[in-house]
Design an enzyme around this catalytic site. Structure first.
Site, PDB file in Angstrom:
ATOM      1  N   HIS A  17     -67.483 -36.371  56.180  1.00 12.60           N
ATOM      2  CA  HIS A  17     -65.988 -36.031  56.437  1.00 12.60           C
ATOM      3  C   HIS A  17     -65.699 -34.506  56.289  1.00 12.60           C
ATOM      4  O   HIS A  17     -65.305 -33.850  57.111  1.00 12.60           O
ATOM      5  CB  HIS A  17     -65.238 -36.875  55.392  1.00 12.60           C
ATOM      6  CG  HIS A  17     -65.094 -38.335  55.688  1.00 12.60           C
ATOM      7  ND1 HIS A  17     -65.095 -39.006  54.663  1.00 12.60           N
ATOM      8  CD2 HIS A  17     -64.898 -39.215  56.714  1.00 12.60           C
ATOM      9  CE1 HIS A  17     -65.308 -40.386  55.064  1.00 12.60           C
ATOM     10  NE2 HIS A  17     -64.696 -40.351  56.515  1.00 12.60           N
ATOM     11  N   LYS A  41     -58.879 -53.339  55.134  1.00  7.47           N
ATOM     12  CA  LYS A  41     -59.717 -52.735  54.137  1.00  7.47           C
ATOM     13  C   LYS A  41     -58.933 -52.997  52.904  1.00  7.47           C
ATOM     14  O   LYS A  41     -57.701 -52.893  52.811  1.00  7.47           O
ATOM     15  CB  LYS A  41     -60.169 -51.318  54.639  1.00  7.47           C
ATOM     16  CG  LYS A  41     -61.095 -51.133  55.480  1.00  7.47           C
ATOM     17  CD  LYS A  41     -61.572 -49.989  55.636  1.00  7.47           C
ATOM     18  CE  LYS A  41     -62.775 -49.729  57.008  1.00  7.47           C
ATOM     19  NZ  LYS A  41     -62.861 -48.419  57.169  1.00  7.47           N
ATOM     20  N   ARG A  90     -71.245 -40.528  64.632  1.00  8.39           N
ATOM     21  CA  ARG A  90     -72.303 -40.351  63.950  1.00  8.39           C
ATOM     22  C   ARG A  90     -73.484 -40.814  64.791  1.00  8.39           C
ATOM     23  O   ARG A  90     -74.559 -40.137  64.977  1.00  8.39           O
ATOM     24  CB  ARG A  90     -72.257 -40.970  62.936  1.00  8.39           C
ATOM     25  CG  ARG A  90     -71.438 -40.331  61.603  1.00  8.39           C
ATOM     26  CD  ARG A  90     -71.237 -41.530  60.443  1.00  8.39           C
ATOM     27  NE  ARG A  90     -70.601 -42.551  61.072  1.00  8.39           N
ATOM     28  CZ  ARG A  90     -70.023 -43.548  60.357  1.00  8.39           C
ATOM     29  NH1 ARG A  90     -69.964 -43.477  59.096  1.00  8.39           N
ATOM     30  NH2 ARG A  90     -69.412 -44.441  60.965  1.00  8.39           N
ATOM     31  N   SER A 128     -68.596 -44.317  53.975  1.00 11.22           N
ATOM     32  CA  SER A 128     -67.865 -44.266  52.613  1.00 11.22           C
ATOM     33  C   SER A 128     -68.220 -45.833  51.912  1.00 11.22           C
ATOM     34  O   SER A 128     -68.383 -45.798  50.740  1.00 11.22           O
ATOM     35  CB  SER A 128     -66.263 -44.406  52.740  1.00 11.22           C
ATOM     36  OG  SER A 128     -65.933 -43.251  53.123  1.00 11.22           O
TER      37      SER A 128
HETATM   38  O1  PNS Z   1     -61.739 -44.416  58.433  1.00  7.52           O
HETATM   39  P1  PNS Z   1     -61.417 -45.661  59.510  1.00  7.52           P
HETATM   40  O2  PNS Z   1     -61.069 -46.645  58.513  1.00  7.52           O
HETATM   41  O3  PNS Z   1     -62.339 -45.755  60.364  1.00  7.52           O
HETATM   42  O4  PNS Z   1     -59.881 -45.041  60.088  1.00  7.52           O
HETATM   43  C1  PNS Z   1     -59.542 -45.877  60.971  1.00  7.52           C
HETATM   44  C2  PNS Z   1     -57.910 -45.679  61.333  1.00  7.52           C
HETATM   45  C3  PNS Z   1     -57.148 -45.408  59.963  1.00  7.52           C
HETATM   46  C4  PNS Z   1     -58.021 -44.077  62.057  1.00  7.52           C
HETATM   47  C5  PNS Z   1     -57.283 -46.405  62.269  1.00  7.52           C
HETATM   48  O5  PNS Z   1     -57.159 -47.775  61.675  1.00  7.52           O
HETATM   49  C6  PNS Z   1     -55.720 -46.165  62.541  1.00  7.52           C
HETATM   50  O6  PNS Z   1     -55.550 -45.318  63.237  1.00  7.52           O
HETATM   51  N1  PNS Z   1     -54.815 -46.894  61.831  1.00  7.52           N
HETATM   52  C7  PNS Z   1     -53.485 -46.425  62.110  1.00  7.52           C
HETATM   53  C8  PNS Z   1     -52.571 -47.670  62.915  1.00  7.52           C
HETATM   54  C9  PNS Z   1     -52.821 -47.424  64.287  1.00  7.52           C
HETATM   55  O7  PNS Z   1     -52.280 -46.486  64.922  1.00  7.52           O
HETATM   56  N2  PNS Z   1     -53.624 -48.347  64.792  1.00  7.52           N
HETATM   57  C10 PNS Z   1     -53.821 -48.319  66.218  1.00  7.52           C
HETATM   58  C11 PNS Z   1     -55.320 -47.573  66.405  1.00  7.52           C
HETATM   59  S1  PNS Z   1     -55.683 -47.687  68.205  1.00  7.52           S
END
Ligand code: PNS
Length: 161
Positions: A17, A41, A90, A128
């Protein structure tokens, strides 16, 4: 002023990150590292703990700000007047999910672009979840996470050793 949001769970932040944050800072004037609520999660660290890890490991750089947000990412990005959402890619295995999220976000708000950055290849296999699993069983993750996270993981799991 070019502003980007780097969203994620950051549970915990890893050196992968941090590599993405450094790359984003060469393109954008300001990067908000945004901890999102991910309903799928069950986090190990609280939001406050994760914010602390990010602040410590970005050396309190004034061009990087760590925040928490709830709700839709694109709405948060608009509230920050961000032009872009940063996501790290990645490997090919990341692509399908990231492609779906990027296109969905674009259909929700077409004024926010998703920009994909590739971390250094030494972080290709790092995430993570794997870091937490290794730390849980007493493995050494000091090469994969910032010092503040390494220390905190040891504290969290020392009762289990
Ligand atoms: O680190 P992660 O868990 O891969 O991140 C995923 C994240 C947090 C970027 C995604 O779940 C997100 O954007 N959540 C906010 C809610 C939202 O806008 N969801 C629609 C995404 S298309």
């Amino acid at each position: 002023m070019k502003i980007a949001i780097y969203p994620g769970s950051f549970d915990p932040i890893t050196n992968g990150h941090l590599d993405i944050i450094e790359r984003a800072m060469t393109i954008f004037d300001k990067v908000f590292v945004a901890i999102a609520q991910n309903i799928a999660k069950d986090p190990l660290f609280t939001v406050e703990e994760r914010l602390h890890h990010i602040k410590e490991s970005t050396n309190n750089n004034k061009n990087v700000e760590a925040e928490y947000f709830s709700g839709l990412l694109v709405e948060y990005a608009a509230s920050k007047k961000a032009q872009a959402i940063i996501r790290g890619l990645r490997a090919v295995s990341d692509f399908e999910n990231e492609f779906q999220m990027a296109l969905m976000n674009r259909s929700l708000r077409e004024d926010v672009e998703t920009v994909f950055l590739m971390p250094n290849e030494k972080y290709t296999y790092l995430n993570s979840s794997i870091v937490k699993e290794i730390a849980r069983y007493g493995g050494d993750v000091s090469n994969f996470v910032p010092a503040v996270v390494n220390k905190h993981l040891r504290q969290k799991f020392e009762k289990l050793q």
